[in-house]
Design a protein around this motif. Structure first.
Motif, mmCIF file in Angstrom:
data_model
loop_
_atom_site.group_PDB
_atom_site.id
_atom_site.type_symbol
_atom_site.label_atom_id
_atom_site.label_comp_id
_atom_site.label_asym_id
_atom_site.label_seq_id
_atom_site.Cartn_x
_atom_site.Cartn_y
_atom_site.Cartn_z
ATOM 1 N N ILE A 25 -30.592 28.878 96.302
ATOM 2 C CA ILE A 25 -31.237 29.216 95.033
ATOM 3 C C ILE A 25 -32.096 28.013 94.645
ATOM 4 C CG2 ILE A 25 -30.916 29.709 92.589
ATOM 5 C CD1 ILE A 25 -28.327 31.107 93.221
ATOM 6 N N ILE A 26 -33.393 28.246 94.642
ATOM 7 C CA ILE A 26 -34.340 27.201 94.245
ATOM 8 C C ILE A 26 -34.697 27.443 92.775
ATOM 9 C CG2 ILE A 26 -36.661 26.246 94.621
ATOM 10 C CD1 ILE A 26 -34.883 25.857 97.060
ATOM 11 N N VAL A 27 -34.604 26.422 91.976
ATOM 12 C CA VAL A 27 -34.995 26.567 90.573
ATOM 13 C C VAL A 27 -36.258 25.757 90.323
ATOM 14 C CG1 VAL A 27 -34.375 26.067 88.186
ATOM 15 C CG2 VAL A 27 -32.677 27.045 89.713
ATOM 16 N N LEU A 28 -37.245 26.404 89.730
ATOM 17 C CA LEU A 28 -38.453 25.692 89.297
ATOM 18 C C LEU A 28 -38.296 25.482 87.803
ATOM 19 C CD1 LEU A 28 -41.214 27.717 91.213
ATOM 20 C CD2 LEU A 28 -39.907 25.731 91.996
ATOM 21 N N PHE A 29 -38.111 24.240 87.418
ATOM 22 C CA PHE A 29 -37.841 23.924 86.019
ATOM 23 C C PHE A 29 -39.032 23.173 85.429
ATOM 24 C CE2 PHE A 29 -36.520 20.773 82.907
ATOM 25 C CZ PHE A 29 -35.845 21.554 81.990
ATOM 26 N N ILE A 182 -35.968 30.837 91.175
ATOM 27 C CA ILE A 182 -35.800 31.145 89.758
ATOM 28 C C ILE A 182 -36.640 30.191 88.917
ATOM 29 C CG2 ILE A 182 -34.138 31.325 87.853
ATOM 30 C CD1 ILE A 182 -31.951 31.854 89.875
ATOM 31 N N VAL A 183 -37.383 30.751 87.988
ATOM 32 C CA VAL A 183 -38.167 29.940 87.046
ATOM 33 C C VAL A 183 -37.422 29.889 85.728
ATOM 34 C CG1 VAL A 183 -40.165 30.169 85.529
ATOM 35 C CG2 VAL A 183 -40.496 30.218 87.989
ATOM 36 N N THR A 184 -37.246 28.711 85.193
ATOM 37 C CA THR A 184 -36.599 28.595 83.880
ATOM 38 C C THR A 184 -37.075 27.328 83.163
ATOM 39 O OG1 THR A 184 -34.467 28.521 82.724
ATOM 40 C CG2 THR A 184 -34.575 27.385 84.826
ATOM 41 N N HIS A 185 -36.905 27.306 81.853
ATOM 42 C CA HIS A 185 -37.131 26.035 81.157
ATOM 43 C C HIS A 185 -35.860 25.623 80.408
ATOM 44 C CE1 HIS A 185 -38.934 29.061 78.276
ATOM 45 N NE2 HIS A 185 -37.961 28.531 77.571
ATOM 46 N N ASP A 186 -34.728 26.171 80.884
ATOM 47 C CA ASP A 186 -33.431 25.822 80.324
ATOM 48 C C ASP A 186 -32.697 24.958 81.355
ATOM 49 O OD1 ASP A 186 -30.723 25.783 79.700
ATOM 50 O OD2 ASP A 186 -30.770 27.756 78.752
ATOM 51 N N LEU A 187 -32.525 23.669 81.055
ATOM 52 C CA LEU A 187 -31.972 22.728 82.035
ATOM 53 C C LEU A 187 -30.522 23.072 82.391
ATOM 54 C CD1 LEU A 187 -32.583 20.279 83.752
ATOM 55 C CD2 LEU A 187 -31.846 18.826 81.870
ATOM 56 N N GLU A 188 -29.765 23.488 81.366
ATOM 57 C CA GLU A 188 -28.358 23.837 81.598
ATOM 58 C C GLU A 188 -28.264 24.982 82.617
ATOM 59 O OE1 GLU A 188 -24.642 25.547 78.987
ATOM 60 O OE2 GLU A 188 -26.376 24.737 77.916
ATOM 61 N N GLU A 189 -29.138 25.972 82.427
ATOM 62 C CA GLU A 189 -29.178 27.132 83.319
ATOM 63 C C GLU A 189 -29.631 26.707 84.724
ATOM 64 O OE1 GLU A 189 -30.656 30.842 81.588
ATOM 65 O OE2 GLU A 189 -32.196 30.722 83.141
ATOM 66 N N ALA A 190 -30.622 25.830 84.760
ATOM 67 C CA ALA A 190 -31.143 25.349 86.045
ATOM 68 C C ALA A 190 -30.030 24.667 86.834
ATOM 69 C CB ALA A 190 -32.294 24.383 85.806
ATOM 70 N N LYS A 191 -29.237 23.850 86.136
ATOM 71 C CA LYS A 191 -28.169 23.112 86.821
ATOM 72 C C LYS A 191 -27.057 24.046 87.281
ATOM 73 C CE LYS A 191 -28.868 18.584 84.768
ATOM 74 N NZ LYS A 191 -28.490 17.679 83.671
ATOM 75 N N ILE A 197 -33.249 21.881 92.453
ATOM 76 C CA ILE A 197 -34.069 22.034 91.245
ATOM 77 C C ILE A 197 -35.341 21.196 91.402
ATOM 78 C CG2 ILE A 197 -34.140 21.787 88.730
ATOM 79 C CD1 ILE A 197 -31.032 21.716 88.828
ATOM 80 N N TYR A 198 -36.473 21.851 91.235
ATOM 81 C CA TYR A 198 -37.749 21.130 91.281
ATOM 82 C C TYR A 198 -38.300 21.070 89.862
ATOM 83 C CZ TYR A 198 -37.490 21.580 96.317
ATOM 84 O OH TYR A 198 -37.068 21.482 97.629
#
Lengths: 218, 231
Positions: A25-29, A182-191, A197-198
């Protein structure tokens, strides 16, 4: 195996993104307007980079020289922000829209796993945010995609539903074993969700956090 | 009924029916293409398509006469190759109706297609749908209310078309005397009973068309509102 190395001139800054993944799961934060959704659109084929390449499982979707592969031929599931469910179709018709021939049992199973069987006859306007999210997930996975893109998938939900859906996403990822971006701007969710996480700002990856060794790089 | 000749009504329905069919297809197709494409001269082309809406019908009729007359650019060609004469024929009345009602259909279709959330179409594409399937299963059903409103307005406009029709198709009883033209010549001839009868018919047609359109629009709005309330 997925890899993306792209450049695209956006209105206020150049987008320069490069990463690889296997089945993580790659997160773009990053903040709104930093180019995260454009990256998803480029992967899905809804927008094209100026140069670079995008490859999934050995198939080159874009290389800047030949004609890009059309979105419908990429077999990539895309969960849009606010879900983009078809308002004129019932939940059942939404889910079956991209279903491949002979996938009925698979879709029935998906409906059972996500617990949305009781919603099949309803219209998207008649169901809650959390239910919409599950229906959109079922619809994206009904196409049996090789990869799943999720644009702010939980941003419209309250905290309790959000936590439930995060667990659901992780469970589905374990079951499906395909790469998620996954694109998010919620750090807690990203972690919580991301294996990697990028951190993106103004079109550039400014930092990255790898939680577990990337299979692709091993 | 002053006399038993229903020809003007039948001709009007025939002209408006054919014209609406053509205008609907052309309006949907052109609006769909132009609403998604940007190119040099697009604004000019759109203005040209809407021009009949702001021009006096006589000017439109004059333009059509020049174009479709025996020595006109298209009229000459039609006569020479297909032996078709547009002037003083029902075809002329249909062409006049198409030209004056097209902008209404086009405007409604542009608004209807522009109002669709592009993410819905993109969602369909990512699920493997071809452009043809995206159009028929997503764009068209979602734009349908707006398209239908354009269709009804175009029909009503074609039914009431007078100026351009008179200039291009003239007044030939039994051949090109549509309702508005028949009313004009009935008044001219002092046949007020006949004129009044056709006026009542055309008002009834126009009123029922717009009433139905209102009812349809409200029904659609209520349907979505009810779905939301039930949710």
């Amino acid at each position: 195996m997925f890899s993306i190395h792209i450049n695209k001139q956006l209105a206020h800054f150049p987008l320069e993104i490069s990463f690889e993944a296997d089945r993580e799961i790659i997160v773009l934060f990053g903040p709104s307007g930093s180019g995260k959704t454009t990256v998803l659109n480029c992967i899905a084929g809804l927008s094209h980079p100026d140069s670079g390449n995008i490859t999934l499982n050995g198939v080159c979707f874009f290389d800047g020289k030949t004609k890009p592969v059309a979105p419908r031929r990429r077999n990539i599931g895309y969960l849009f922000q606010d879900y983009a469910l078809f308002p004129h179709m019932t939940v059942e018709k939404n889910i079956r829209y991209g279903m491949k021939a002979g996938s009925l049992a698979h879709v029935d199973q998906l409906v059972a796993v996500l617990g949305i069987g009781h919603l099949l006859g309803k219209y998207p306007q008649q169901i809650s945010g959390g239910e919409k999210q599950r229906v959109a997930l079922a619809r994206a996975l009904a196409t049996e995609p090789q990869m799943l893109l999720l644009d702010e998938p939980l941003s419209a939900l309250d905290r309790k539903t959000r936590l439930q859906c995060q667990e659901e996403l992780l469970r589905l990822h374990r079951d499906w074993n395909i790469p998620y971006v996954i694109v998010t701007h919620d750090l807690e969710e990203a972690k919580k969700l991301g294996d990697a996480i990028y951190f993106i700002e103004r079109g550039q990856i400014v930092d990255k956090l790898i939680k577990k060794p990337m299979i692709a790089k091993s | 009924m002053p006399d038993a000749n229903w020809t003007p009504l039948l001709l009007s329905l025939k002209v408006a029916g054919i014209s609406t069919f053509v205008v609907f297809l052309a309006g949907v197709l052109i609006a769909r293409l132009l609403s998604r494409k940007n190119f040099f001269g697009k604004s000019f082309l759109e203005s040209l398509l809407l021009l009949p809406l702001v021009l006096p019908p006589t000017v439109v009729g004059f333009g059509l006469l020049i174009t479709f007359g025996k020595n006109g650019i298209i009229g000459k060609w039609l006569l020479q190759w297909f032996d078709v004469q547009v002037v003083f024929s029902l075809t002329g009345a249909v062409i006049a109706s198409i030209v004056v009602s097209f902008p209404l259909m086009y405007q409604s279709a542009v608004a209807a297609f522009s109002g669709i959330d592009s993410r819905l179409e993109n969602a369909a594409r990512t699920m493997g749908a071809s452009e043809w399937r995206v159009f028929w299963t997503v764009s068209f059903p979602l734009a349908w209310t707006g398209l239908l409103s354009g269709l009804v307005l175009s029909f009503a406009r074609a039914l009431g078309e007078f100026g351009a029709t008179l200039m291009l198709a003239g007044y030939i009883p039994g051949k090109t005397d549509t309702l508005p033209v028949a009313i004009y010549f009935a008044v001219e001839a002092g046949q007020m009973d006949k004129a009044s009868f056709w006026v009542v018919i055309i008002v009834a047609l126009g009123l029922s068309t717009t009433m139905w359109l209102n009812w349809w629009s409200k029904r659609n709005i209520n349907r979505y509102a009810n779905q939301k309330e039930a949710g």
